[in-house]
Design an enzyme around this catalytic site. Structure first.
Site, short mmCIF file in Angstrom:
data_model
loop_
_atom_site.label_atom_id
_atom_site.label_comp_id
_atom_site.label_asym_id
_atom_site.label_seq_id
_atom_site.Cartn_x
_atom_site.Cartn_y
_atom_site.Cartn_z
N ILE A 1 -7.63 -1.76 55.63
CA ILE A 1 -6.43 -2.29 54.95
C ILE A 1 -5.22 -1.40 55.25
O ILE A 1 -4.14 -1.90 55.58
CB ILE A 1 -6.65 -2.38 53.42
N THR B 1 -12.62 9.60 59.01
CA THR B 1 -14.06 9.53 58.78
C THR B 1 -14.60 8.45 59.72
O THR B 1 -13.85 7.88 60.52
CB THR B 1 -14.35 9.09 57.32
N THR C 1 -9.68 -1.58 43.35
CA THR C 1 -10.55 -2.74 43.59
C THR C 1 -10.86 -3.50 42.30
O THR C 1 -10.83 -2.92 41.21
CB THR C 1 -11.87 -2.24 44.22
N ASP C 2 -11.22 -4.77 42.47
CA ASP C 2 -11.67 -5.56 41.32
C ASP C 2 -13.06 -5.11 40.85
O ASP C 2 -13.49 -5.46 39.75
CB ASP C 2 -11.66 -7.06 41.63
N GLU C 3 -13.76 -4.33 41.69
CA GLU C 3 -15.14 -3.96 41.35
C GLU C 3 -15.21 -3.04 40.13
O GLU C 3 -16.26 -2.88 39.52
CB GLU C 3 -15.85 -3.34 42.56
N TYR D 1 -19.78 3.45 44.10
CA TYR D 1 -18.44 3.20 44.65
C TYR D 1 -17.48 2.78 43.55
O TYR D 1 -16.41 3.39 43.38
CB TYR D 1 -18.52 2.11 45.74
N SER D 2 -17.85 1.74 42.80
CA SER D 2 -16.89 1.22 41.81
C SER D 2 -16.66 2.23 40.69
O SER D 2 -15.55 2.32 40.16
CB SER D 2 -17.32 -0.14 41.27
N LYS E 1 -14.12 4.64 42.00
CA LYS E 1 -12.77 4.05 42.03
C LYS E 1 -12.23 3.93 40.60
O LYS E 1 -11.04 4.15 40.36
CB LYS E 1 -12.80 2.66 42.70
N TYR F 1 -28.29 -10.74 51.52
CA TYR F 1 -28.99 -10.00 50.46
C TYR F 1 -29.44 -11.00 49.37
O TYR F 1 -28.63 -11.81 48.89
CB TYR F 1 -28.06 -8.97 49.80
N GLY G 1 -28.61 -3.17 41.98
CA GLY G 1 -27.45 -3.27 41.08
C GLY G 1 -26.38 -4.23 41.58
O GLY G 1 -25.21 -4.12 41.20
P1 NAD Z 1 -11.83 1.77 54.92
O1 NAD Z 1 -13.13 2.43 54.58
O2 NAD Z 1 -11.78 0.79 56.02
O3 NAD Z 1 -10.74 2.91 55.26
C1 NAD Z 1 -10.62 4.08 54.51
C2 NAD Z 1 -9.75 5.06 55.31
O4 NAD Z 1 -9.58 6.23 54.53
C3 NAD Z 1 -10.37 5.48 56.63
O5 NAD Z 1 -9.41 5.45 57.64
C4 NAD Z 1 -10.84 6.91 56.38
O6 NAD Z 1 -10.81 7.72 57.53
C5 NAD Z 1 -9.82 7.36 55.34
N1 NAD Z 1 -10.33 8.45 54.49
C6 NAD Z 1 -11.54 8.51 53.88
N2 NAD Z 1 -11.64 9.65 53.19
C7 NAD Z 1 -10.45 10.30 53.34
C8 NAD Z 1 -9.93 11.52 52.83
N3 NAD Z 1 -10.67 12.33 52.05
N4 NAD Z 1 -8.67 11.89 53.18
C9 NAD Z 1 -7.93 11.10 54.00
N5 NAD Z 1 -8.38 9.94 54.50
C10 NAD Z 1 -9.62 9.54 54.16
O7 NAD Z 1 -11.32 1.15 53.54
P2 NAD Z 1 -10.42 -0.15 53.32
O8 NAD Z 1 -11.30 -1.33 53.30
O9 NAD Z 1 -9.27 -0.10 54.23
O10 NAD Z 1 -9.94 0.13 51.83
C11 NAD Z 1 -8.70 0.77 51.55
C12 NAD Z 1 -8.55 0.91 50.05
O11 NAD Z 1 -8.62 -0.38 49.44
C13 NAD Z 1 -9.67 1.74 49.42
O12 NAD Z 1 -9.11 2.51 48.40
C14 NAD Z 1 -10.62 0.70 48.83
O13 NAD Z 1 -11.29 1.19 47.71
C15 NAD Z 1 -9.64 -0.41 48.45
N6 NAD Z 1 -10.22 -1.76 48.44
C16 NAD Z 1 -10.80 -2.28 49.56
C17 NAD Z 1 -11.30 -3.58 49.54
C18 NAD Z 1 -11.89 -4.23 50.75
O14 NAD Z 1 -12.32 -5.39 50.66
N7 NAD Z 1 -11.95 -3.58 51.89
C19 NAD Z 1 -11.24 -4.33 48.36
C20 NAD Z 1 -10.66 -3.75 47.24
C21 NAD Z 1 -10.12 -2.47 47.29
P1 TYD Z 2 -19.41 -6.25 51.27
O1 TYD Z 2 -18.67 -6.77 52.44
O2 TYD Z 2 -20.27 -5.02 51.45
O3 TYD Z 2 -18.38 -6.07 50.08
P2 TYD Z 2 -18.64 -5.75 48.50
O4 TYD Z 2 -20.02 -5.29 48.28
O5 TYD Z 2 -17.63 -4.66 48.27
O6 TYD Z 2 -18.32 -7.01 47.78
O7 TYD Z 2 -20.36 -7.39 50.76
C1 TYD Z 2 -19.85 -8.66 50.36
C2 TYD Z 2 -21.00 -9.44 49.78
O8 TYD Z 2 -21.93 -9.72 50.84
C3 TYD Z 2 -21.80 -8.67 48.74
O9 TYD Z 2 -22.22 -9.58 47.72
C4 TYD Z 2 -22.99 -8.14 49.49
C5 TYD Z 2 -23.23 -9.21 50.55
N1 TYD Z 2 -23.80 -8.73 51.82
C6 TYD Z 2 -24.91 -9.37 52.36
O10 TYD Z 2 -25.45 -10.35 51.79
N2 TYD Z 2 -25.41 -8.91 53.55
C7 TYD Z 2 -24.87 -7.84 54.21
O11 TYD Z 2 -25.40 -7.44 55.29
C8 TYD Z 2 -23.73 -7.21 53.65
C9 TYD Z 2 -23.06 -6.03 54.33
C10 TYD Z 2 -23.21 -7.69 52.45
#
Ligand code: NAD
Ligand code: TYD
Length: 353
Positions: free
Chosen positions: A12, A35, A133-135, A159-160, A163, A216, A293
């Site tokens: 994001i 990372t 996150t909504d989680e 994770y949640s 957050k 899953y 979970g």
């Molecule tokens: P991502 O895992 O793709 O990217 C995370 C980035 O943060 C990576 O580039 C990583 O190198 C960097 N990072 C990790 N630890 C770090 C640290 N200690 N210092 C500096 N950089 C660090 O995650 P994303 O999907 O882009 O999510 C971004 C944000 O949005 C997160 O806070 C996540 O909780 C939140 N979020 C994501 C989703 C989703 O669907 N992806 C949904 C809701 C909220």
């Molecule tokens: P994910 O993309 O890991 O996001 P989140 O757990 O943060 O919602 O997973 C989305 C949904 O898909 C979640 O209900 C778990 C499910 N899932 C599978 O069924 N198979 C998979 O291999 C993965 C990665 C996720």
């Protein structure tokens, strides 16, 4: 004028940085630890642009943060950096505690010290925007109302929970120290540059590679899906006009079961890149052991951000997922670079041989 973005080499954050640098000339400092989830290839098109500065570093490194804040004097800090994958948090929660909780704490402290030294309009207009996150709200039953900004926090995964802790810290830094914060809680994002350990990119890439598409449990878990570019627009809007100390839920109004999502991707691939044997990719669907979970349903009530700030998503799931599948088909080089090394180790650990 400048802004400091953390985690801007991730999914994001990377999309946010790319959009920001194409929409604005304002300098963006991008602090990312790189990372396994951070990927400089995502930012390749910014090479040579003078409004993007990349710094490899940790949000927990207060000395580095103090230096960057002093040098660039940003008008805002947007915190995307986090450990973000639920399954990884189940295998090993400690990085989640370290970055999402301790890292956010250190970032808040560095920003507070910087903000305290500002004066006049610089101080008044400064913003700290925390992306969450909504989680954090836990899980919903089939007929429950979607999560709103006043839904109690009930996080269920490491994770949640991490957050949720970071959100509480951000809130407390506002109430106790007056730090001008904004928090956004969004649903599941999807779109370009998504690391293929999450459901949607994993399914696209496994399908094309002739591998199983792991579902899953019964696949009836529900997520709300938000196209990443819509999310980035929401963050820009909250930064611009959000009310201090408020949280805004950001969602796509796209509730889908996981099975429907996977079947939808298979149907698109059947159309855009048919299997050589003429059969459907859906034949690769495989049911695997459920996640411990596993939250059953997430849904977002995104009316506050629409009412107060006039933001709503532009993409439906159908338009967004088509763009996403096409992007993965068109960007095989990005995919190949990312699916080596540590990615293989992860898939072996999570899904076995
Ligand atoms: P991502 O895992 O793709 O990217 C995370 C980035 O943060 C990576 O580039 C990583 O190198 C960097 N990072 C990790 N630890 C770090 C640290 N200690 N210092 C500096 N950089 C660090 O995650 P994303 O999907 O882009 O999510 C971004 C944000 O949005 C997160 O806070 C996540 O909780 C939140 N979020 C994501 C989703 C989703 O669907 N992806 C949904 C809701 C909220
Ligand atoms: P994910 O993309 O890991 O996001 P989140 O757990 O943060 O919602 O997973 C989305 C949904 O898909 C979640 O209900 C778990 C499910 N899932 C599978 O069924 N198979 C998979 O291999 C993965 C990665 C996720």
């Amino acid at each position: 004028m400048s802004i400091l973005v953390t985690g801007g080499a991730g999914f994001i954050g990377g999309n946010f940085v790319l959009d920001w640098c194409s929409l604005s000339d304002e300098l963006l400092i991008n602090l990312d630890k790189l990372t396994y989830a951070g990927n400089l290839d995502t930012l390749a098109t910014l090479k040579g642009r003078d409004n993007h500065v990349f710094v490899q570093g940790d949000i927990g490194d207060k000395t580095l943060l103090a230096k960057l804040l002093k040098e660039y004097k940003p008008r805002a800090v947007i915190n995307f950096a986090a450990e973000s994958h639920v399954d990884r948090s189940i295998h090993g929660p400690s990085d989640f505690i370290e970055t999402n909780i301790v890292g956010t704490f250190n970032l808040l402290e560095a920003v507070r010290a910087y903000w305290n030294d500002l004066s006049g309009s610089d101080k008044q207009e400064f913003r700290f925007l925390h992306v969450s996150t909504d989680e954090v709200y836990g899980t919903l039953g089939e007929t429950d109302e979607p999560f709103s900004e006043v839904t109690p926090y009930e996080p269920n995964s490491p994770y949640s929970a991490s957050k949720a802790a970071s959100d509480h810290l951000v809130r407390a830094w506002h109430h106790t120290y007056g730090l001008p914060v904004l928090t956004t809680n969004c649903s599941n994002n999807y779109g370009p540059y998504h690391f293929p350990e999450k459901l949607i990119p994993l399914v696209i890439l496994n399908a094309l590679a002739g591998k199983p598409l792991p579902i899953y449990g019964d696949g009836q878990q529900i997520r709300d899906w938000l196209f990443v570019k819509d999310h980035c627009a929401a963050i820009r809007r909250v930064l611009e006009a959000g009310r201090l100390g408020e949280t805004y839920n950001v969602g796509g109004w796209n509730e889908k079961t996981n099975l429907d999502v996977v079947n939808g991707i298979c149907a698109l691939l059947d159309e855009l890149k048919p299997r050589a044997d003429g059969r459907s990719y859906a034949e690769q669907i495989t049911y695997v052991t459920d996640r411990p979970g596993h939250d059953r349903r997430y849904a977002i009530d995104a009316r506050k951000i629409e009412r107060e700030l006039g933001w709503k998503p532009l993409e439906t799931f159908e338009t967004g997922i088509r763009k996403t599948v096409q992007w993965y088909l068109d960007n095989q080089e990005w995919v190949q670079n990312i699916t080596s090394g540590s990615y293989r180790e992860w898939t072996a650990k999570q899904y076995g041989a």
